[in-house]
Scaffold this motif. Structure first.
Motif, mmCIF file in Angstrom:
data_model
loop_
_atom_site.group_PDB
_atom_site.id
_atom_site.type_symbol
_atom_site.label_atom_id
_atom_site.label_comp_id
_atom_site.label_asym_id
_atom_site.label_seq_id
_atom_site.Cartn_x
_atom_site.Cartn_y
_atom_site.Cartn_z
ATOM 1 N N ALA A 257 -10.676 -32.908 -56.438
ATOM 2 C CA ALA A 257 -11.659 -31.723 -56.498
ATOM 3 C C ALA A 257 -10.741 -30.686 -57.563
ATOM 4 O O ALA A 257 -11.457 -29.905 -58.246
ATOM 5 N N ASP A 258 -9.279 -30.425 -57.491
ATOM 6 C CA ASP A 258 -8.688 -29.551 -58.264
ATOM 7 C C ASP A 258 -7.503 -29.988 -58.171
ATOM 8 O O ASP A 258 -6.703 -31.098 -57.828
ATOM 9 N N ARG A 263 -2.110 -32.808 -57.109
ATOM 10 C CA ARG A 263 -0.603 -32.939 -56.879
ATOM 11 C C ARG A 263 -0.077 -33.826 -55.850
ATOM 12 O O ARG A 263 0.877 -34.053 -55.641
ATOM 13 N N ALA A 264 -1.250 -34.001 -54.837
ATOM 14 C CA ALA A 264 -0.721 -34.933 -53.757
ATOM 15 C C ALA A 264 -0.817 -36.238 -54.149
ATOM 16 O O ALA A 264 -0.193 -37.159 -53.347
ATOM 17 N N LEU A 265 -1.241 -36.684 -55.519
ATOM 18 C CA LEU A 265 -1.314 -37.978 -55.755
ATOM 19 C C LEU A 265 -0.074 -38.462 -56.694
ATOM 20 O O LEU A 265 0.297 -39.439 -56.816
ATOM 21 N N ALA A 287 2.346 -41.071 -63.457
ATOM 22 C CA ALA A 287 3.107 -41.857 -62.350
ATOM 23 C C ALA A 287 2.649 -41.508 -60.905
ATOM 24 O O ALA A 287 2.695 -40.333 -60.541
ATOM 25 N N ARG A 288 2.493 -42.484 -60.032
ATOM 26 C CA ARG A 288 1.836 -42.258 -58.803
ATOM 27 C C ARG A 288 3.016 -41.975 -57.912
ATOM 28 O O ARG A 288 4.188 -42.556 -57.893
ATOM 29 N N SER A 289 2.880 -40.741 -57.067
ATOM 30 C CA SER A 289 3.784 -40.463 -55.931
ATOM 31 C C SER A 289 3.718 -41.737 -54.986
ATOM 32 O O SER A 289 2.682 -42.124 -54.615
ATOM 33 N N PRO A 290 5.030 -41.942 -54.453
ATOM 34 C CA PRO A 290 5.092 -43.017 -53.489
ATOM 35 C C PRO A 290 4.059 -42.749 -52.174
ATOM 36 O O PRO A 290 3.709 -43.584 -51.511
ATOM 37 N N SER A 291 4.134 -41.332 -52.070
ATOM 38 C CA SER A 291 3.310 -41.170 -50.815
ATOM 39 C C SER A 291 1.763 -40.757 -50.863
ATOM 40 O O SER A 291 1.204 -40.441 -49.977
ATOM 41 N N VAL A 307 -5.996 -40.245 -63.094
ATOM 42 C CA VAL A 307 -6.431 -39.198 -62.077
ATOM 43 C C VAL A 307 -7.286 -38.047 -63.282
ATOM 44 O O VAL A 307 -7.044 -37.892 -64.388
ATOM 45 N N MET A 308 -8.503 -37.736 -62.748
ATOM 46 C CA MET A 308 -9.582 -36.561 -63.455
ATOM 47 C C MET A 308 -9.679 -35.644 -62.507
ATOM 48 O O MET A 308 -9.958 -35.876 -61.071
ATOM 49 N N LEU A 309 -9.944 -34.386 -62.861
ATOM 50 C CA LEU A 309 -10.579 -33.330 -62.058
ATOM 51 C C LEU A 309 -12.158 -33.445 -62.064
ATOM 52 O O LEU A 309 -12.768 -33.627 -63.029
ATOM 53 N N ALA A 310 -12.632 -32.924 -61.143
ATOM 54 C CA ALA A 310 -14.100 -32.913 -61.085
ATOM 55 C C ALA A 310 -14.473 -32.206 -62.033
ATOM 56 O O ALA A 310 -13.888 -30.937 -62.635
ATOM 57 N N TYR A 311 -15.606 -32.404 -62.981
ATOM 58 C CA TYR A 311 -15.976 -31.806 -64.160
ATOM 59 C C TYR A 311 -17.302 -31.217 -64.254
ATOM 60 O O TYR A 311 -17.584 -30.407 -65.257
#
Ligand SMILES: [Zn+2]
Ligand SMILES: [Zn+2]
Length: 763
Positions: A257-258, A263-265, A287-291, A307-311
């Motif tokens: 969504a935003d 940032r969580a990904l 680069a994907r975060s391990p978590s 990754v993309m944001l809702a558009y």
């Protein structure tokens, strides 16, 4: 000089559908000028009358401070007789006068529209189609120019009185926004269940979100076509989507969504956040975060995540506004089609063709005129590197370094993008796809027609790849109707593309490194590891990767172990079972392969750098069989990124004594790889050493052959590899070279049409 005067001002560039006329109106009014502004098919024409210094100030603002989405290419002003009068008028668009307008790309929902959508007091609260002059669909809903509502797929939605007022009010954000609408007069949202039952907007949205939470697969109508969506954290749902799409391992993109959700990904920095949240809203490879709370099946064996944001306003509703029961935090968003087919964009087609893929459809009745896939970009040393230039970018023009006659360049057969050009502009189409089926060929036809209608270019010259069996080349011959079809060598076009986007006029040569998987060479071999001293007129092949056999053609592209064995055979290394590619090759296939290599039966010669990456990936034990293009190289790059290569252990031998191009022989390098494999060196370290050797090769060849030029050009699909591209760039610069790389079109075959335009007109 002061005193009253009147000027006529021609503004060329992307000025329609971007809020330009309201901007002119308010700027002129603020300066106390009278006059008018109107669109014409070459841009906008303004007349202003008032004090000369006020007019000068007005012109400065026009040039320096236009609306965010406008691209001002040129402003010409001329004095005309004073006519008097007061007030400033916005004149409705008149008929076409044979000039040229630049149509805006589709633009992601702007912050103003988003806050209206979230504001319960606003009449567009929860509206799925909110847009304004600064945002909304354009390219995918415009049939032709001039850009007026009648020429868009909003023609069938008459504005209500409130919308008409906003549309007519020069001080309103929606002044002359052609797709403007509201819940009363705009398109209607519907949720279609698998059973065929239709559910209206708000209830339908809740059902769609529920379907996603329950692990179902939802078809969602977007800007340029239908996506298939599912919960990215739900491994069962993602695996089921793979199974239904017959997708193999190819990574899926994810929508959130935003920025906080992104940032969580992935680890984000300033450049990636700017790219993610820009008006184009591309898929950004990060680069994907391990978590990261994302199922492994989203991008198997891949260290990156797209990754993309809702558009669109519909996307934000799908994720849920603050009071809604939320849907999944991250959605897989993949194009609505079966693997390889063009994206579905018509509603009936989407219901029919996606019936075995989707459990429900979130759709609406604003038609999409042309399909347009999501764009893909990545970052190399902080700069944007396009991988697929499509939604949000098409049809923004690329300025050419020299004027060309009306031309159509048909591109290549993989990742096809075509281009038209006239004068100093080139317009690249959206991404069309791999030209290997009828549906893609027909998508090519309609994209050519649409691009022609938007640009008004009537090609007098066709340009195509020199490959006699490319489907794009055959298309050019079939459709040329007596016009010349000029063939351009594949790697020459790659280098010309990067030259063109850097504005080089071709008066000086560059040393071009064109590294890719496949391209037709004039000697009938498959080229792909080429060092060319080139301008637009021609090229000299200074060096090449030494030919090896590509046994059985495409089979060896899909099975990197065969490529590794071909390279081992050429290097005189015996096929021992302890080597991963040999081990992966069934005994009977091994016998046939050996026979092919010894006799040359069913073999073509290739100098492909992409295939060498495949071979090393297979030798290092990373990937023996691929199910999408460049998978072996991508996985090798991923493992190599965090590995330390140590001292430069691998090197290519370069033979400068031969007649013709210098021969780059990887035999000794491959023997060193084999030693490392046998010594248990990790695949990532082998990969890092290999990348370092390729960089060193490039620098050595640049020092050898960049005589008379200091400019080195990097192009070809191999340079999508961010690790390789990044180190090459830095090392070449450290060695004093001027380096040009792609910023506006992809280094892969999606950028080749731009180079074809230049070469085809430089005979
Ligand atoms: Zn807006
Ligand atoms: Zn309305």
């Amino acid at each position: 000089m002061t005193g009253r005067c009147r000027q006529r001002i021609w503004v060329h560039g992307v000025v329609q559908g971007v809020g330009f006329r309201p901007f002119v109106y308010t700027t002129a009014a603020a300066a106390g000028l009278s006059g008018s502004v109107r669109n014409d098919s070459s841009g906008a024409i303004i007349e202003v009358e008032g004090e000369r210094d006020h007019i000068d100030g007005f012109l400065d603002r026009l040039r320096d401070d236009p609306p965010p989405l406008a691209v001002i290419e040129a402003v010409e002003a001329r004095d005309i007789p004073i006519v008097g009068g007061t007030g400033f008028r916005i004149v409705d668009t008149s008929r076409s006068d044979g000039g040229r307008t630049l149509v805006s790309p589709d633009v992601a929902m702007c912050a103003d529209c988003e806050s209206e959508q979230r504001n319960p007091a606003n009449r567009r609260y929860r509206h799925a189609f909110v847009n304004c002059t600064n945002c909304g669909p354009r390219f995918t809903i415009i049939a032709g120019v001039p850009y007026d509502r009648a020429a868009t797929t909003m023609a069938d939605f008459p504005m209500c009185a409130d919308c008409a007022d906003e549309y007519a009010d020069p001080t309103d954000r929606r002044f002359h926004a052609q797709p403007v609408c509201c819940p009363h007069c705009g398109p209607t949202l519907t949720y279609l269940e698998g059973s065929g039952h239709r559910i209206g907007a708000e209830h339908g949205l809740r059902r769609a979100r529920q379907l996603l939470r329950d692990g179902g697969i939802l078809a969602v109508k977007g800007i340029g076509g239908y996506h298939l969506a599912c919960d990215a954290a739900n491994d069962g749902a993602v695996s089921e989507l793979r199974r239904r799409k017959r997708r193999g391992d190819k990574p899926f993109a994810v929508m959130v969504a935003d920025l906080p959700a992104a940032r969580a990904l992935c680890g984000l920095d300033e450049s990636s956040e700017r790219l993610l949240s820009g008006p184009q809203r591309p898929i950004v490879l990060l680069a994907r975060s391990p978590s990261a709370p994302v199922a492994d099946s989203v991008a198997p064996h891949n260290p990156d995540l797209g990754v993309m944001l809702a558009y669109t306003p519909l996307h934000t509703l799908l994720f849920g506004l603050p009071d809604d029961e939320p849907g999944p935090a991250a959605l897989v968003m993949t194009s609505g089609n079966l693997g390889g087919e063009p994206i579905c964009y018509r509603d009936d087609d989407a219901v029919e063709r996606l019936s075995h893929l989707a459990d429900g459809w979130l759709m609406h009745d604003r038609p999409i005129l042309v399909p347009c896939d999501d764009s893909v970009v990545r970052l190399v040393s902080g700069s944007e590197l396009p991988i697929r230039r499509s939604r949000g970018y098409a049809p923004l023009p690329v300025a050419l370094p020299m004027s060309v006659p009306p031309t159509l360049a048909v591109g290549a057969d993989l990742k096809n993008t075509m281009a038209v050009a006239e004068g100093r502009y080139a317009w690249l189409s959206q991404h069309i796809g791999d030209m290997d089926d009828l549906a893609t060929l027909s998508a090519f036809d309609s994209a050519a027609t649409h691009l022609g209608a938007l640009t008004g270019v009537h090609p007098e010259v066709f340009v195509a790849d020199a490959h006699p069996r490319y489907r794009s080349t055959s298309w050019a011959h079939r459709n040329a109707g007596g016009r010349p079809v000029r063939p351009v060598q594949h790697h020459h076009a790659h280098i010309a593309a990067v030259m063109a986007e850097h504005g080089l006029d071709g008066s000086e040569q560059v040393l071009g490194f064109a590294f890719d998987g496949t391209g037709y060479g004039p000697d009938g071999a498959i080229w792909g590891g080429e060092v060319l001293l080139a301008d637009y007129k021609g090229f000299r092949r200074m060096a090449q990767l030494k030919y090896v056999s590509l046994p059985g053609g495409d089979i060896s592209v899909l099975r990197p172990y065969r490529m590794a064995m071909s390279h081992l055979w050429a290097a005189g290394v015996s096929w021992a079972d302890d080597l991963p590619p040999v081990n992966a090759c069934p005994a009977d296939e091994r016998a046939v392969l050996l026979h092919q290599l010894e006799t040359g039966l069913g073999c073509v010669r290739t100098s492909s750098m992409g295939r060498l990456f495949d071979a090393v990936s297979a030798l290092a034990g990373v990937r023996q069989v691929v199910d999408y293009e460049a998978q072996a190289a991508i996985e090798l790059e991923g493992l190599s990124r965090s590995a330390d290569s140590g001292v430069l252990r691998y090197r290519f031998d370069v033979d400068l004594t031969v007649d013709g191009p210098a021969q780059v022989d990887p035999a000794a390098l491959l023997r060193a790889v084999v030693d490392d494999v046998r010594n248990g060196v990790p695949a990532g370290v082998i990969g890092a050493r290999f990348h370092a050797a390729v960089v060193r090769l490039i620098v050595e060849l640049a020092a050898e052959f960049a005589t008379g030029t200091n400019t080195v050009a990097l192009s070809g699909g191999v340079f999508q590899n961010a690790l390789l591209a990044g180190i090459t760039l830095t090392t070449l610069r450290d060695n004093g070279f001027e380096v040009i790389t792609h910023r506006r079109v992809p280094p892969n075959d999606g950028g080749i049409a731009l180079g074809q335009l230049m070469v085809g007109n430089s005979g």
